[in-house]
Write a protein that holds these residues in place. Structure first.
Motif, PDB file in Angstrom:
ATOM      1  N   PRO A  19       0.788  -1.244   0.000  1.00 36.85           N
ATOM      2  CA  PRO A  19       0.000   0.000   0.000  1.00 36.85           C
ATOM      3  C   PRO A  19       0.818   1.291   0.000  1.00 36.85           C
ATOM      4  O   PRO A  19       0.264   2.354  -0.281  1.00 36.85           O
ATOM      5  N   GLU A  20       2.118   1.205   0.295  1.00 37.22           N
ATOM      6  CA  GLU A  20       2.923   2.421   0.363  1.00 37.22           C
ATOM      7  C   GLU A  20       4.217   2.280  -0.431  1.00 37.22           C
ATOM      8  O   GLU A  20       4.758   1.189  -0.581  1.00 37.22           O
ATOM      9  N   ALA A  21       4.705   3.404  -0.913  1.00 33.45           N
ATOM     10  CA  ALA A  21       6.040   3.502  -1.499  1.00 33.45           C
ATOM     11  C   ALA A  21       6.741   4.655  -0.791  1.00 33.45           C
ATOM     12  O   ALA A  21       6.093   5.625  -0.384  1.00 33.45           O
ATOM     13  N   THR A  22       8.049   4.531  -0.624  1.00 36.12           N
ATOM     14  CA  THR A  22       8.783   5.574   0.087  1.00 36.12           C
ATOM     15  C   THR A  22      10.053   5.955  -0.664  1.00 36.12           C
ATOM     16  O   THR A  22      10.625   5.145  -1.417  1.00 36.12           O
TER      17      THR A  22
ATOM     18  N   ASP B 115      17.016   6.140  -1.739  1.00 32.41           N
ATOM     19  CA  ASP B 115      16.438   4.802  -1.854  1.00 32.41           C
ATOM     20  C   ASP B 115      14.937   4.886  -2.081  1.00 32.41           C
ATOM     21  O   ASP B 115      14.205   5.468  -1.276  1.00 32.41           O
ATOM     22  N   LEU B 116      14.493   4.286  -3.182  1.00 35.54           N
ATOM     23  CA  LEU B 116      13.066   4.148  -3.468  1.00 35.54           C
ATOM     24  C   LEU B 116      12.642   2.743  -3.094  1.00 35.54           C
ATOM     25  O   LEU B 116      13.225   1.758  -3.572  1.00 35.54           O
ATOM     26  N   THR B 117      11.644   2.646  -2.218  1.00 34.08           N
ATOM     27  CA  THR B 117      11.087   1.344  -1.857  1.00 34.08           C
ATOM     28  C   THR B 117       9.709   1.229  -2.497  1.00 34.08           C
ATOM     29  O   THR B 117       8.811   2.024  -2.224  1.00 34.08           O
TER      30      THR B 117
ATOM     31  N   LYS C 109      15.584   0.142  -4.111  1.00 33.27           N
ATOM     32  CA  LYS C 109      16.637   0.377  -5.096  1.00 33.27           C
ATOM     33  C   LYS C 109      17.042   1.845  -5.038  1.00 33.27           C
ATOM     34  O   LYS C 109      16.206   2.725  -4.806  1.00 33.27           O
ATOM     35  N   PRO C 110      18.329   2.137  -5.296  1.00 34.44           N
ATOM     36  CA  PRO C 110      18.747   3.535  -5.370  1.00 34.44           C
ATOM     37  C   PRO C 110      18.298   4.165  -6.680  1.00 34.44           C
ATOM     38  O   PRO C 110      18.300   3.506  -7.728  1.00 34.44           O
TER      39      PRO C 110
END
Length: 196
Positions: A103-106, A130-132, A138-139
């Motif tokens: 449900p989330e991305a950070t 960092d993108l999750t 991943k960077p």
């Protein structure tokens, strides 16, 4: 001698006073002065664009020390809107974003490198972080530009940025294969921050 010393202290205070620490800002999502948009090639024929309508973020920034800036953003993946209800339902489902499971991305920055100015004289920088997304981190590299800063009409202080990046969606999860031309997702960010 005393007069010269006092003048020197006054100049130093004017130049550096209040600049020892970066200011903290909250992204102005309530008044919708912040956007996270995507653009994806559709089968080599056209582009689908969309925007995430529910996210929040904060950052710290000092124009005299941009390399010390930090930013973090959390968005609700189910808030993606592409202007077509059936497509949105499909994209949010298991073939693509699988928002019920993720449900989330950070995004959390890790490094800021000033790169000079653009053709309008605005400060630019490379922001690494960092993108999750979908449980995978991943960077990514964001090309950022300072749009402006100063007082707003409501008595507050604001600073605004825009940035671009791109990711390969297959790096984060195995999604429906639409061909190599559809794997790259272009990202565009723009936001105003209100000083806290």
């Amino acid at each position: 001698m005393l007069k010269k010393t006092l003048i020197t202290l006054a100049i130093s205070s004017a130049l550096f006073g209040g600049l020892a620490q970066a200011a903290d800002y909250k992204m102005d999502t309530e008044r919708t002065h912040a956007f996270v948009n995507i653009k994806v090639n559709h089968l080599g024929f056209s582009f689908v664009t969309g925007t995430f309508r529910d996210f929040d973020g904060s950052f710290s920034f000092d124009a005299n020390k941009p390399e010390e800036a930090k930013v973090q953003v959390t968005l609700k993946t189910a808030s993606l809107f592409t202007n077509n209800a059936e497509r949105d339902k499909h994209v949010l489902g298991k073939d693509f974003l699988n928002t019920s499971k993720f449900p989330e991305a950070t995004f959390v920055s890790s490094k800021v490198v000033p790169t000079g100015t653009d053709d309008k004289g605005r400060m630019t920088a490379d922001v690494t972080g960092d993108l999750t997304l979908m449980g995978t981190t991943k960077p990514i590299l964001i090309k950022a530009t300072l749009i402006g800063d100063g007082k707003d009409p409501w008595g507050g202080e604001r600073v605004g940025f825009e940035g671009t990046s791109s990711i390969n969606r297959q790096d984060f999860a195995k999604m429906m294969d639409l061909g190599p031309q559809s794997n790259t997702v272009e990202l565009y960010f723009t936001f105003e921050g209100i000083r806290q």
